[in-house]
Design a protein around this motif. Structure first.
Motif, short mmCIF file in Angstrom:
data_model
loop_
_atom_site.label_atom_id
_atom_site.label_comp_id
_atom_site.label_asym_id
_atom_site.label_seq_id
_atom_site.Cartn_x
_atom_site.Cartn_y
_atom_site.Cartn_z
N HIS A 272 -67.83 14.99 -55.36
CA HIS A 272 -66.43 15.32 -55.14
C HIS A 272 -66.20 16.07 -53.82
O HIS A 272 -65.06 16.36 -53.47
CB HIS A 272 -65.89 16.16 -56.30
N PHE A 273 -67.30 16.39 -53.11
CA PHE A 273 -67.17 17.13 -51.86
C PHE A 273 -67.59 16.29 -50.65
O PHE A 273 -67.72 16.81 -49.56
CB PHE A 273 -68.01 18.42 -51.94
N SER A 274 -67.75 15.02 -50.86
CA SER A 274 -68.09 14.10 -49.78
C SER A 274 -66.94 14.09 -48.76
O SER A 274 -65.77 14.08 -49.14
CB SER A 274 -68.31 12.71 -50.35
N LYS A 275 -67.28 14.10 -47.49
CA LYS A 275 -66.25 14.09 -46.43
C LYS A 275 -65.35 12.86 -46.54
O LYS A 275 -64.20 12.90 -46.14
CB LYS A 275 -66.91 14.12 -45.04
N LYS A 276 -65.87 11.78 -47.12
CA LYS A 276 -65.08 10.57 -47.28
C LYS A 276 -64.05 10.71 -48.40
O LYS A 276 -63.00 10.06 -48.38
CB LYS A 276 -65.98 9.38 -47.60
N LEU A 277 -64.34 11.54 -49.40
CA LEU A 277 -63.48 11.62 -50.58
C LEU A 277 -62.54 12.83 -50.60
O LEU A 277 -61.44 12.74 -51.13
CB LEU A 277 -64.34 11.64 -51.85
N ILE A 278 -62.98 13.95 -50.05
CA ILE A 278 -62.16 15.16 -50.16
C ILE A 278 -61.05 15.13 -49.10
O ILE A 278 -61.32 14.94 -47.92
CB ILE A 278 -63.03 16.44 -50.05
N PRO A 279 -59.81 15.31 -49.50
CA PRO A 279 -58.72 15.32 -48.52
C PRO A 279 -58.79 16.60 -47.68
O PRO A 279 -59.27 17.64 -48.13
CB PRO A 279 -57.45 15.31 -49.38
N ASN A 280 -58.31 16.53 -46.46
CA ASN A 280 -58.34 17.69 -45.55
C ASN A 280 -57.65 18.90 -46.17
O ASN A 280 -58.13 20.03 -46.04
CB ASN A 280 -57.69 17.35 -44.20
N TRP A 281 -56.52 18.67 -46.84
CA TRP A 281 -55.76 19.80 -47.39
C TRP A 281 -56.52 20.52 -48.50
O TRP A 281 -56.27 21.68 -48.79
CB TRP A 281 -54.39 19.35 -47.92
N ALA A 282 -57.48 19.84 -49.14
CA ALA A 282 -58.22 20.45 -50.26
C ALA A 282 -59.39 21.30 -49.80
O ALA A 282 -59.94 22.07 -50.58
CB ALA A 282 -58.71 19.36 -51.20
N GLU A 283 -59.79 21.19 -48.53
CA GLU A 283 -60.94 21.94 -48.04
C GLU A 283 -60.73 23.45 -48.17
O GLU A 283 -61.66 24.18 -48.49
CB GLU A 283 -61.27 21.54 -46.61
N ASN A 284 -59.51 23.93 -47.93
CA ASN A 284 -59.25 25.37 -48.07
C ASN A 284 -59.36 25.83 -49.53
O ASN A 284 -59.77 26.94 -49.80
CB ASN A 284 -57.87 25.73 -47.51
N ILE A 285 -58.96 24.97 -50.45
CA ILE A 285 -59.09 25.31 -51.87
C ILE A 285 -60.56 25.46 -52.22
O ILE A 285 -60.97 26.43 -52.85
CB ILE A 285 -58.42 24.23 -52.76
N VAL A 286 -61.39 24.52 -51.77
CA VAL A 286 -62.82 24.55 -52.05
C VAL A 286 -63.45 25.79 -51.41
O VAL A 286 -64.28 26.48 -52.03
CB VAL A 286 -63.51 23.25 -51.57
N LYS A 287 -63.05 26.11 -50.18
CA LYS A 287 -63.57 27.31 -49.51
C LYS A 287 -63.23 28.57 -50.29
O LYS A 287 -64.03 29.49 -50.40
CB LYS A 287 -63.04 27.41 -48.08
N LYS A 288 -62.01 28.61 -50.84
CA LYS A 288 -61.60 29.77 -51.65
C LYS A 288 -62.47 29.88 -52.90
O LYS A 288 -62.93 30.97 -53.24
CB LYS A 288 -60.12 29.64 -52.05
N TRP A 289 -62.74 28.76 -53.59
CA TRP A 289 -63.60 28.78 -54.76
C TRP A 289 -65.00 29.28 -54.40
O TRP A 289 -65.59 30.06 -55.13
CB TRP A 289 -63.72 27.40 -55.38
N GLU A 290 -65.49 28.81 -53.24
CA GLU A 290 -66.83 29.25 -52.80
C GLU A 290 -66.83 30.73 -52.44
O GLU A 290 -67.77 31.45 -52.80
CB GLU A 290 -67.29 28.40 -51.62
N LYS A 291 -65.81 31.20 -51.75
CA LYS A 291 -65.70 32.62 -51.38
C LYS A 291 -65.65 33.50 -52.63
O LYS A 291 -66.27 34.55 -52.70
CB LYS A 291 -64.46 32.85 -50.53
N ASP A 292 -64.92 33.03 -53.64
CA ASP A 292 -64.80 33.77 -54.91
C ASP A 292 -66.02 33.59 -55.82
O ASP A 292 -66.06 34.18 -56.90
CB ASP A 292 -63.53 33.34 -55.65
N ARG A 293 -66.95 32.75 -55.39
CA ARG A 293 -68.20 32.50 -56.11
C ARG A 293 -67.95 32.00 -57.54
O ARG A 293 -68.61 32.41 -58.48
CB ARG A 293 -69.07 33.74 -56.11
#
Length: 172
Positions: A28-49
């Motif tokens: 679900h994190f493949s550059k081909k599949l993840i939309p650009n707008w969703a990258e910030n959401i994923v970064k937030k999840w990673e930052k929040d661990r």
């Protein structure tokens, strides 16, 4: 995968004071599949661990099942997945179905509202009262997929409320 929907549910549950561990497969994190707008959401999840990416070649469901069992009785699993493909692979699939019945929280989104459906605090299954009596729950609307045979479908003639039959052995 709807990243904004997942994030909305995650934030709602966090506002309830609950801890979250989010399992998503690496695909679900493949550059081909993840939309650009969703990258910030994923970064937030990673930052929040709160995000655990399950590796390629693995079934992500086994990871969250293991984590839920490891964390103990009070752990709930938030998923609309009915997990039909897993309980038949298990040695004790009836035990898994009972566990799922008590620990799975379903969700729905209506407009901007997140609605969580927690499991009942009691079990709707045949129960023995004493050595001579049984209580049997009758089907009600909404009981689809509840029975182990998978064949029962409650129709509109089934009651909405819970109804039980009590059977007691005739005393001689």
């Amino acid at each position: 995968v709807d990243y904004s929907q997942i994030d909305r549910v995650v934030e709602y549950v966090r506002q309830q004071g609950k801890r979250i561990l989010l399992f998503l497969h690496e695909r679900h994190f493949s550059k081909k599949l993840i939309p650009n707008w969703a990258e910030n959401i994923v970064k937030k999840w990673e930052k929040d661990r709160i995000l655990y990416r399950t590796p390629y070649g693995s079934n992500d469901d086994w990871f969250w099942m293991h984590a839920a069992l490891f964390c103990g009785r009070g752990t709930m699993v938030l998923s609309n997945d009915e997990m039909r493909d897993h309980h038949f692979q298990m040695l004790a699939h009836r035990s898994f179905l009972r566990w799922k019945e008590r620990h799975q929280v379903h969700f729905d989104i209506e407009g901007k509202r997140v609605i969580l459906k927690y499991p009942d605090v009691y079990s709707r299954r045949i129960q023995r009262l004493d050595s001579e009596s049984l209580i049997i729950p009758l089907p009600k609307q909404g009981d689809e997929n509840r029975f182990l045979d998978g064949a029962h479908e409650a129709d509109d003639s089934s009651p909405k409320e819970e109804t039980y039959v009590c059977i007691t052995a005739k005393r001689r």
